[in-house]
Design a protein around this motif. Structure first.
Motif, PDB file in Angstrom:
ATOM      1  N   GLU A 264      40.129  42.106 -22.035  1.00 47.41           N
ATOM      2  CA  GLU A 264      39.491  41.060 -21.590  1.00 47.41           C
ATOM      3  C   GLU A 264      40.579  39.791 -21.658  1.00 47.41           C
ATOM      4  N   TYR A 265      40.478  39.117 -20.688  1.00 44.27           N
ATOM      5  CA  TYR A 265      41.314  37.796 -20.435  1.00 44.27           C
ATOM      6  C   TYR A 265      42.819  38.442 -20.371  1.00 44.27           C
ATOM      7  N   GLU A 288      33.584  37.606 -20.216  1.00 40.90           N
ATOM      8  CA  GLU A 288      35.041  37.152 -19.512  1.00 40.90           C
ATOM      9  C   GLU A 288      34.653  36.174 -18.720  1.00 40.90           C
ATOM     10  N   MET A 296      43.662  29.446 -18.606  1.00 41.37           N
ATOM     11  CA  MET A 296      43.989  30.734 -19.058  1.00 41.37           C
ATOM     12  C   MET A 296      45.392  30.512 -19.529  1.00 41.37           C
ATOM     13  N   HIS A 300      46.241  31.824 -23.506  1.00 39.38           N
ATOM     14  CA  HIS A 300      47.281  32.951 -23.726  1.00 39.38           C
ATOM     15  C   HIS A 300      48.347  32.193 -24.877  1.00 39.38           C
TER      16      HIS A 300
END
Length: 318
Positions: A264-265, A288, A296, A300
């Motif tokens: 996911e992601y 998600e 995003m 991250h």
């Protein structure tokens, strides 16, 4: 889980553990509550104190127990560990709390425990990962408190700013429960209307700069509270009760917990704060969301900070 006796074992009778126990008694969530702490006198004292308030609370059985009591537990909630001191970040606690967790989780599993772990100790994302590894349980049965507290702080402050009941504000904080967390503005709304849209139509009353300040206050709330009173515990205790209800009542509720990502992601092998559906089996599904590009990238970045911080632990223990 109706029809069976529900038991929660709380490991750690410090500020968070005792506040959680008090909230459980007030809200009548479980049938049995067991308190464990290295300081056995403190656990026994808390059990006595809680029992004495029972006539004004909810009927349940409360006692100071041992790890053997984990065998019949539905949930083991870990609040034990070193606390965040003034000037410390949550990530500063990794090494000392990992050592503590190795002992705790091994003792719990030696009892024959086959329920769900809930981890509240910081750094919660990394300690959720090590609990999963030390326990050998399926990932869905190891849950971190993640950003459940940050999310309700966010909702409260947004509700206060817009003069709306925070229960009608829907917004998430994702990522590390810490300095790299992020607000998901692209999915924040009031009663179904996007907050950014509402802001634009009321530009004479509200500003984007104020929203930025709200997030900063959410992110840094723990530092302000620790500076003033030494620790945070009431908010997270209520968040843990909410998570407990979602599990024991098989609610299929969406909460921003710390869960293991498996693609996911675009992320793998990391526990991090995300919206997820929680029920009697643990984590049913990670939600998600379609994050915008900036979100995003921030997500991250947060994940990379966690991965870098836990690399020495992974190398040493796993």
């Amino acid at each position: 889980m109706s029809g069976k006796t529900t038991r929660v074992v709380i490991i750690g009778a410090g500020f968070v553990g005792s506040s959680y126990a008090y909230a459980l008694l007030n809200q009548g969530v479980v049938d049995e509550m067991v308190l464990l702490d290295l300081n056995q006198a403190k656990a026994k004292g808390d059990a006595m104190d809680l029992n004495h308030g029972m006539p004004y609370g909810s009927p349940m059985k409360i006692w100071a127990g041992t790890y053997e009591d984990c065998k019949q537990a539905d949930l083991v909630v870990i609040t034990a560990g070193a606390n965040q001191a003034p000037g410390e970040t949550r990530l500063d606690l990794i090494e000392k709390n990992t050592k503590i967790f190795q002992l705790i989780v091994n003792d719990v599993m030696s009892s024959g425990f086959d329920g769900i772990f809930v981890v509240a100790t910081n750094p919660v994302d990394i300690l959720s990962y090590v609990t999963w590894k030390f326990s050998g349980l399926p990932t869905e049965r190891v849950i971190g408190s993640g950003t459940i507290l940050d999310t309700v702080r966010f909702r409260f402050l947004l509700g206060d700013y817009f003069n709306v009941d925070p229960r009608n504000v829907h917004a998430y904080i994702m990522g590390e429960h810490g300095d790299t967390e992020l607000p998901v503005w692209s999915h924040a709304d009031i009663g179904g209307r996007p907050i950014l849209s509402y802001l634009n139509s009321h530009s004479d009353m509200y500003t984007k700069e104020s929203l930025d300040d709200i997030f900063i206050n959410v992110r840094d709330a723990a530092y302000h509270i620790i500076e003033r009173k030494g620790a945070t515990y009431y908010g997270i205790a209520l968040g843990l009760v909410r998570l407990t209800k979602a599990i024991l009542r098989n609610e299929n509720s969406v909460l921003t917990i710390s869960a293991l990502l498996r693609g996911e992601y675009g992320l793998e092998d990391i526990y991090i704060g995300v919206p997820a559906i929680v029920n009697g089996h643990g984590v049913r599904e990670v939600m998600e969301l379609q994050l915008d590009q900036d979100e995003m990238e921030q997500f991250h970045t947060s994940a990379n900070v966690l991965k870098e911080a836990m690399l020495p632990i992974v190398t040493s223990y796993f």
